[in-house]
Design a protein around this motif. Structure first.
Motif, PDB file in Angstrom:
ATOM      1  N   ARG A  63      66.817  52.963 -20.824  1.00 41.87           N
ATOM      2  CA  ARG A  63      66.194  52.268 -19.698  1.00 41.87           C
ATOM      3  C   ARG A  63      65.447  51.026 -20.177  1.00 41.87           C
ATOM      4  N   GLY A  67      66.389  47.036 -19.591  1.00 42.42           N
ATOM      5  CA  GLY A  67      65.387  46.139 -19.037  1.00 42.42           C
ATOM      6  C   GLY A  67      65.255  44.867 -19.846  1.00 42.42           C
ATOM      7  N   TRP A 181      70.104  51.939  -5.284  1.00 45.38           N
ATOM      8  CA  TRP A 181      70.340  50.996  -6.382  1.00 45.38           C
ATOM      9  C   TRP A 181      70.410  49.558  -5.867  1.00 45.38           C
ATOM     10  N   LEU A 186      66.348  50.307 -13.096  1.00 43.36           N
ATOM     11  CA  LEU A 186      66.632  50.313 -14.533  1.00 43.36           C
ATOM     12  C   LEU A 186      66.987  51.706 -15.046  1.00 43.36           C
ATOM     13  N   GLN A 188      68.665  54.841 -16.371  1.00 45.97           N
ATOM     14  CA  GLN A 188      69.936  55.009 -17.063  1.00 45.97           C
ATOM     15  C   GLN A 188      70.116  56.468 -17.449  1.00 45.97           C
ATOM     16  N   THR A 254      72.052  47.015 -13.340  1.00 44.37           N
ATOM     17  CA  THR A 254      70.745  47.310 -12.735  1.00 44.37           C
ATOM     18  C   THR A 254      70.705  47.111 -11.234  1.00 44.37           C
ATOM     19  N   ASP A 295      58.970  47.637 -13.883  1.00 44.55           N
ATOM     20  CA  ASP A 295      59.556  48.977 -13.843  1.00 44.55           C
ATOM     21  C   ASP A 295      58.506  50.042 -14.151  1.00 44.55           C
TER      22      ASP A 295
END
Length: 673
Positions: A63, A67, A181, A186, A188, A254, A295
């Protein structure tokens, strides 16, 4: 400034960016469903804590890495677009590139899933390319003025986003993970996305850095660059390819995340960094830091299932920045917005014939809505019998309780949006003003969802009052700030975008943190799904009262078209007239939003069609606009229910499909006059 001092400033900004990125990376790694300290993360690898190591290596580290990659890509894309266009207000999201990339990803996910599996970046790049071609075709090419670029980007982004929203709603099962989404994420699950996008992003960042010297020369102006031997068209093409790949790869991993490409380059430039050899790496570092910090904030505001999307946080942080930037440049007299938009001369249609024709078309629209829309087509005779009470109970129920109130509500709402648009355009002397541009739709939407979140059993009156309060607050904010720029079109639009983005961020946070009884996506796109006789009872008196108020100020409002000085010399009280017109428009539009959702384009297009048909006299434009707006939304609602029957499109998306090509025609026509 001496060269050593400049170099020290650039190195200082890059060094600060490195420290900010390290701090943001560590902060992001520590946040999630459970807070984990940096020391714990290090010890998990040193002491073989399998569970903690799996969480870190399988979720948090990917993640944070994505980013860094996405933040760098968005920031550098924005910096390159601003440099090559010499326009500080552009970025991939403002130009519609991010929206186009996500639209193609949604299309492929629904209709060709294999493409997403094997070539997601290519799909996203194609979507971005289509969007940017639409923008520049609409604006008039790479030499278009900043106003036209911004208008074109706004139109393309609005249109594509509306169509994308309709797709996500219609194919909810196929694209269920895309709904959350769609505002950026971010999160994952493993390293697959990182492995997919990192070579493309790194390669493009290296290519951008290699062209640093060329961007420094291009900043001097196209003619100067050519005189120094630069092939400007080749540089523009190379930049466009780099930006498309950077944005496409990031959106593929993303989702669309806005404002990073606008804020990060300006942060670096405010520190005095000008040479692109330093600007590009500094923008990449600060863009990554901003995205990782945003985030991390999402996890501070909620759990995994209720945390707001990172795109909402970047919008909440970036919109005020854009607002400040607009006001700053307006004070400096930069980015002249005196460009006018002439949409052609009026037609020469007899007013009586015009009104009768429009009334006839609306009558036919109402009849079509009663006859053809629904699972059971009815003949004209059956409809007449049902209306007169002579048909079977089932027929009467279909006509009176199901089809009748909906088609009436569509026409009334369309008339209301059109009336508001005509008032805004006259009061602000801006042919591109409507309830969505001046923030009313966004503010009303935010007010309604806040009311429903706080009081789930809120009455229709309460929802209407919340819509009115939100719309008035947003419109007042736009108007007060735009007044300092003399209400010029460019700055008004940019301020409206900023305020609407803030409202949109607030709405996204509400949607994620509140469990609504219905899918809010259905309502946010705009449509007549739940219309009934209560809707008609609210819309009809609103429209009637608004129309009477508009006609009372029409004569004095017409004087504003001559300019404030001339209007004042002719005895017009400018401020009260403008305030009365604006308040009427805000009230009508906000109450319409409370019943139908934020339907766009009607208030923008109907007044233009009215002026084309009947001339520029506001006393004639107002009633014609009302009838044209009723016809537009009535037909759009019928089309929305017939095109994919038994399914149903949102009427807002149909209006966007109808309105965008017509608005493109208007703007292209104005360029030839």
């Amino acid at each position: 400034m001496s060269v050593p001092r400049q170099c020290l400033r650039e190195l200082g900004m890059i060094g600060a960016g490195v420290m900010a990125l390290v701090a943001a990376f560590a902060l992001n790694m520590a946040h999630g469903e459970a807070r984990i300290g940096v020391g714990d993360i290090i010890r998990s690898f040193a002491y073989n804590d399998d569970l903690l190591r799996d969480v870190v290596s399988g979720f948090r580290l990917p993640r944070a890495t994505i980013g860094v990659l996405a933040g760098s890509a968005f920031a550098v894309s924005g910096a390159l677009m601003q440099s090559i266009q010499r326009n500080p207000m552009v970025s991939p999201d403002i130009l519609g590139i991010s929206a186009g990339s996500f639209f193609f990803i949604a299309l492929a996910t629904i209709f060709a899933p294999a493409l997403i599996v094997f070539m997601p970046i290519a799909v996203a790049v194609c979507g971005g390319l289509v969007a940017v071609l639409m923008v520049y075709l609409l604006a008039g090419g790479f030499r278009a003025t900043p106003l036209r670029i911004l208008l074109a980007g706004l139109i393309v982004a609005m249109t594509i986003s509306s169509i994308t929203g309709a797709l996500l709603l219609l194919y909810e099962s196929e694209a269920r993970f895309l709904i959350t989404w769609s505002a950026g994420s971010l999160r994952q699950n493993g390293w697959s996305n990182v492995q997919l996008v990192w070579p493309w992003i790194v390669l493009c960042l290296i290519a951008a850095f290699t062209l640093s010297r060329a961007y420094d020369i291009a900043r001097l102006g196209e003619d100067t660059a050519r005189s120094l031997g630069q092939k400007h068209a080749l540089l523009v093409t190379a930049t466009l390819i780099v930006v498309l790949v950077l944005t496409g790869a990031s959106v593929a991993a993303t989702g669309p995340i806005g404002f990073v490409g606008l804020v990060a380059p300006h942060l670096v430039k405010l520190a005095g960094v000008r040479r692109h050899a330093a600007l590009i790496p500094a923008a990449a570092l600060w863009g990554s830091s901003l995205l990782l910090a945003a985030d991390s904030i999402t996890y501070m505001l909620g759990s995994l299932t209720s945390a707001p999307p990172v795109g909402a946080i970047t919008a909440a942080l970036g919109a005020p920045w854009l607002l400040w930037l607009v006001l700053r440049r307006s004070r400096g007299g930069q980015m002249n917005a005196a460009s006018s938009l002439d949409f052609g001369r009026a037609g020469h249609v007899s007013p009586t014939i015009l009104l009768l024709t429009l009334l006839l078309l609306i009558g036919l629209t109402l009849l079509a809505g009663l006859m053809f829309v629904g699972g059971l087509p009815l003949s004209g005779m059956q409809v007449m019998q049902a209306l007169s009470g002579k048909a079977a109970p089932l027929m009467q129920k279909i006509v009176w309780d199901m089809r009748g109130p909906r088609i009436l509500a569509a026409c009334l709402a369309g008339a209301g949006f059109a009336l508001a648009g005509a008032l805004f355009q006259a009061a602000l002397r801006n042919p591109l003003a409507d309830s969505s541009i001046v923030g009313v739709n966004g503010g009303a939407t935010a007010g309604i969802l806040l009311m429903v979140a706080l009081f789930p059993a809120a009455s229709a009156t309460g929802i209407g009052m919340a819509a009115l309060a939100g719309g008035m607050l947003a419109a007042a904010t736009v108007y007060i700030l735009a007044w300092r720029t003399r209400l010029t079109p460019t700055f008004l639009i940019l301020i409206g975008i900023s305020v609407s983005a803030l409202c949109g961020a607030f709405v996204q946070i509400l949607v994620m943190q509140t469990r609504f009884t219905d899918n809010p996506m259905v309502w946010l796109i705009g449509g007549l799904y739940g219309a009934n006789w209560s809707t008609v009872q609210i819309l009809f008196p609103t429209l009637l009262a608004g129309f009477i108020c508009a006609m009372l100020v029409a004569t004095k409002l017409e004087l504003l078209s001559l300019g404030d000085i001339t209007a004042r010399s002719l005895g017009a009280a400018i401020a009260p007239v403008r305030l009365a017109a604006g308040a009427t428009g805000v009230t009508v539009a906000a109450i319409c939003v409370s019943q139908t959702g934020p339907v766009g384009y009607v208030g923008l297009l109907a007044p233009h069609l009215a002026r084309f048909l009947c001339g520029h006299s506001l006393r004639a434009v107002l009633p014609v606009s009302v009838l044209v707006g009723a016809l537009l939304l009535g037909l759009a609602d019928i089309a929305a229910r017939l095109v994919i029957a038994p399914g149903e499109l949102p009427a807002g998306s149909v209006i966007a499909l109808i309105g965008a090509p017509y608005l493109i025609y208007l703007i292209r026509r104005s360029m030839r006059t």
